[in-house]
Design a protein around this motif. Structure first.
Motif, PDB file in Angstrom:
ATOM      1  N   LYS A 223      12.330   2.104   1.671  1.00 40.75           N
ATOM      2  CA  LYS A 223      12.851   3.370   2.175  1.00 40.75           C
ATOM      3  C   LYS A 223      11.739   4.307   2.604  1.00 40.75           C
ATOM      4  O   LYS A 223      11.882   5.065   3.576  1.00 40.75           O
ATOM      5  N   TYR A 224      10.604   4.266   1.872  1.00 40.67           N
ATOM      6  CA  TYR A 224       9.469   5.140   2.172  1.00 40.67           C
ATOM      7  C   TYR A 224       8.205   4.287   2.304  1.00 40.67           C
ATOM      8  O   TYR A 224       7.362   4.244   1.396  1.00 40.67           O
ATOM      9  N   PRO A 225       8.050   3.566   3.420  1.00 37.20           N
ATOM     10  CA  PRO A 225       6.908   2.651   3.585  1.00 37.20           C
ATOM     11  C   PRO A 225       5.559   3.351   3.514  1.00 37.20           C
ATOM     12  O   PRO A 225       4.545   2.705   3.208  1.00 37.20           O
ATOM     13  N   GLU A 226       5.521   4.653   3.755  1.00 40.07           N
ATOM     14  CA  GLU A 226       4.264   5.385   3.678  1.00 40.07           C
ATOM     15  C   GLU A 226       3.716   5.457   2.249  1.00 40.07           C
ATOM     16  O   GLU A 226       2.561   5.842   2.023  1.00 40.07           O
ATOM     17  N   MET A 227       4.524   5.052   1.267  1.00 38.08           N
ATOM     18  CA  MET A 227       4.097   5.091  -0.127  1.00 38.08           C
ATOM     19  C   MET A 227       3.378   3.820  -0.561  1.00 38.08           C
ATOM     20  O   MET A 227       3.034   3.668  -1.741  1.00 38.08           O
ATOM     21  N   ILE A 228       3.091   2.909   0.362  1.00 43.36           N
ATOM     22  CA  ILE A 228       2.499   1.618   0.015  1.00 43.36           C
ATOM     23  C   ILE A 228       1.181   1.777  -0.734  1.00 43.36           C
ATOM     24  O   ILE A 228       0.857   1.016  -1.644  1.00 43.36           O
ATOM     25  N   ASP A 229       0.381   2.780  -0.378  1.00 41.72           N
ATOM     26  CA  ASP A 229      -0.906   2.963  -1.053  1.00 41.72           C
ATOM     27  C   ASP A 229      -0.749   3.429  -2.493  1.00 41.72           C
ATOM     28  O   ASP A 229      -1.720   3.403  -3.260  1.00 41.72           O
ATOM     29  N   GLU A 230       0.456   3.868  -2.873  1.00 42.93           N
ATOM     30  CA  GLU A 230       0.676   4.272  -4.261  1.00 42.93           C
ATOM     31  C   GLU A 230       0.655   3.077  -5.206  1.00 42.93           C
ATOM     32  O   GLU A 230       0.673   3.242  -6.429  1.00 42.93           O
ATOM     33  N   THR A 231       0.623   1.861  -4.655  1.00 42.00           N
ATOM     34  CA  THR A 231       0.522   0.662  -5.488  1.00 42.00           C
ATOM     35  C   THR A 231      -0.928   0.318  -5.805  1.00 42.00           C
ATOM     36  O   THR A 231      -1.185  -0.605  -6.585  1.00 42.00           O
ATOM     37  N   ARG A 232      -1.878   1.052  -5.233  1.00 41.97           N
ATOM     38  CA  ARG A 232      -3.294   0.705  -5.384  1.00 41.97           C
ATOM     39  C   ARG A 232      -3.953   1.387  -6.577  1.00 41.97           C
ATOM     40  O   ARG A 232      -5.042   0.996  -6.986  1.00 41.97           O
ATOM     41  N   ARG A 233      -3.336   2.435  -7.087  1.00 42.44           N
ATOM     42  CA  ARG A 233      -3.850   3.119  -8.280  1.00 42.44           C
ATOM     43  C   ARG A 233      -2.683   3.864  -8.924  1.00 42.44           C
ATOM     44  O   ARG A 233      -1.723   4.220  -8.253  1.00 42.44           O
ATOM     45  N   PRO A 234      -2.752   4.065 -10.221  1.00 41.65           N
ATOM     46  CA  PRO A 234      -1.638   4.788 -10.869  1.00 41.65           C
ATOM     47  C   PRO A 234      -1.664   6.250 -10.492  1.00 41.65           C
ATOM     48  O   PRO A 234      -2.725   6.865 -10.389  1.00 41.65           O
ATOM     49  N   ILE A 235      -0.505   6.823 -10.276  1.00 39.57           N
ATOM     50  CA  ILE A 235      -0.397   8.247 -10.002  1.00 39.57           C
ATOM     51  C   ILE A 235       0.318   8.975 -11.130  1.00 39.57           C
ATOM     52  O   ILE A 235       0.124  10.171 -11.321  1.00 39.57           O
ATOM     53  N   PHE A 236       1.110   8.244 -11.915  1.00 36.06           N
ATOM     54  CA  PHE A 236       1.846   8.853 -13.017  1.00 36.06           C
ATOM     55  C   PHE A 236       1.547   8.155 -14.332  1.00 36.06           C
ATOM     56  O   PHE A 236       1.335   6.940 -14.368  1.00 36.06           O
ATOM     57  N   LEU A 237       1.563   8.929 -15.411  1.00 33.03           N
ATOM     58  CA  LEU A 237       1.503   8.418 -16.766  1.00 33.03           C
ATOM     59  C   LEU A 237       2.769   8.879 -17.485  1.00 33.03           C
ATOM     60  O   LEU A 237       3.061  10.076 -17.515  1.00 33.03           O
ATOM     61  N   LEU A 238       3.515   7.946 -18.034  1.00 37.06           N
ATOM     62  CA  LEU A 238       4.751   8.248 -18.750  1.00 37.06           C
ATOM     63  C   LEU A 238       4.572   7.867 -20.208  1.00 37.06           C
ATOM     64  O   LEU A 238       4.023   6.796 -20.523  1.00 37.06           O
ATOM     65  N   ILE A 239       5.036   8.742 -21.096  1.00 38.53           N
ATOM     66  CA  ILE A 239       4.909   8.498 -22.534  1.00 38.53           C
ATOM     67  C   ILE A 239       6.233   8.800 -23.232  1.00 38.53           C
ATOM     68  O   ILE A 239       6.862   9.821 -22.953  1.00 38.53           O
ATOM     69  N   SER A 240       6.630   7.909 -24.105  1.00 32.26           N
ATOM     70  CA  SER A 240       7.793   8.145 -24.963  1.00 32.26           C
ATOM     71  C   SER A 240       7.316   8.195 -26.399  1.00 32.26           C
ATOM     72  O   SER A 240       6.542   7.330 -26.840  1.00 32.26           O
ATOM     73  N   ALA A 241       7.742   9.218 -27.135  1.00 28.52           N
ATOM     74  CA  ALA A 241       7.314   9.390 -28.517  1.00 28.52           C
ATOM     75  C   ALA A 241       8.500   9.833 -29.363  1.00 28.52           C
ATOM     76  O   ALA A 241       9.428  10.477 -28.878  1.00 28.52           O
ATOM     77  N   VAL A 242       8.445   9.497 -30.638  1.00 25.75           N
ATOM     78  CA  VAL A 242       9.524   9.836 -31.564  1.00 25.75           C
ATOM     79  C   VAL A 242       8.949  10.675 -32.704  1.00 25.75           C
ATOM     80  O   VAL A 242       7.852  10.397 -33.214  1.00 25.75           O
ATOM     81  N   LYS A 243       9.684  11.711 -33.106  1.00 26.85           N
ATOM     82  CA  LYS A 243       9.258  12.556 -34.209  1.00 26.85           C
ATOM     83  C   LYS A 243       9.384  11.782 -35.512  1.00 26.85           C
ATOM     84  O   LYS A 243      10.452  11.314 -35.874  1.00 26.85           O
ATOM     85  N   ASN A 244       8.289  11.670 -36.235  1.00 25.54           N
ATOM     86  CA  ASN A 244       8.301  10.939 -37.511  1.00 25.54           C
ATOM     87  C   ASN A 244       9.142  11.674 -38.541  1.00 25.54           C
ATOM     88  O   ASN A 244       9.220  12.914 -38.516  1.00 25.54           O
TER      89      ASN A 244
END
Length: 244
Positions: A223-244
């Motif tokens: 849908k957005y072919p201009e985003m192909i270079d986003e596969t060459r390096r990470p742009i986002f970091l996602l973290i899931s954490a739970v309260k102990n």
């Protein structure tokens, strides 16, 4: 520093023209991975920090969350959210993320999407989120990846013909303020290492359950072919954490 660039007319106009602003969650490259990291939201009390247009608030209600509070500093963002992603059980509050003061155990799930790299003291937010979550509650966040934020320019290294040769990484261990360019505007962001993000959560009493560095799906690239270079390096970091 509490920024409110989104209430500047020119900046907001440019932001509103971005694919993710027009297409919502389905146009956000990281959304399929973030969605999979979310716990079941049915009957949950949800807090969205930096809620923007309210996309995640509306999604939580579609998943039958009991109630949702969306927090953002931008009047323009909240006005859009109230007009387009409204619901009787969603409460939008104009408030800086740094200034939240909720009761202990007030929420079951806290979400923050691409907002916390604008916050100077991440560890303070972690402690406040831990306080307002129930025991066993979940904190899911996404930020710009430290590989993306390390160099303030946030741009490729180009060859003689203007081709994108590689993404430069420098001063990775030098944490702190970065004066970045975003949508032709100067924007203050805060660079942190992956270790700092993870350890701030652990030190605040969280248990890390998942990390992700998503790239666009093939459907997104179609849908957005201009985003192909986003596969060459990470742009986002996602973290899931739970309260102990």
């Amino acid at each position: 520093m509490k920024q409110n660039k989104y209430d500047e007319l020119g900046f907001f106009k440019k932001y509103s023209e971005m694919p993710r602003s027009i297409g919502g969650l389905n146009a956000a490259g990281e959304w399929p991975v973030l969605r999979a990291m979310l716990p079941a939201l049915r009957d949950k009390r949800v807090l969205d920090l930096g809620c923007g247009y309210g996309w995640h608030c509306q999604y939580a209600r579609e998943q039958q969350a009991q109630s949702v509070v969306g927090v953002d500093l931008s009047e323009k963002m909240l006005a859009y959210a109230k007009e387009n992603n409204n619901d009787p059980m969603i409460e939008y509050r104009r408030l800086a993320i740094e200034d939240i003061q909720f009761e202990a155990g007030e929420f079951d799930v806290v979400i923050s999407s691409l907002a916390l790299h604008y916050v100077e003291h991440f560890e303070d937010v972690c402690r406040k989120v831990h306080h307002c979550l129930v025991s066993g509650g979940t904190f899911i966040l996404s930020v710009e990846h430290p590989i993306f934020t390390a160099v303030a320019a946030q741009d490729w290294y180009y060859g003689a013909e203007g081709e994108r040769l590689h993404w430069p990484v420098d001063d990775y261990q030098k944490e702190g303020l970065r004066q970045a360019r975003f949508l032709d505007n100067d924007v203050v962001k805060y660079h942190r290492t992956i270790a700092t993000y993870v350890n701030a959560l652990i030190d605040s009493g969280f248990r890390i359950t998942k990390l992700a560095e998503p790239q666009p799906t093939q459907e997104t690239l179609d849908k957005y072919p201009e985003m192909i270079d986003e596969t060459r390096r990470p742009i986002f970091l996602l973290i899931s954490a739970v309260k102990n």
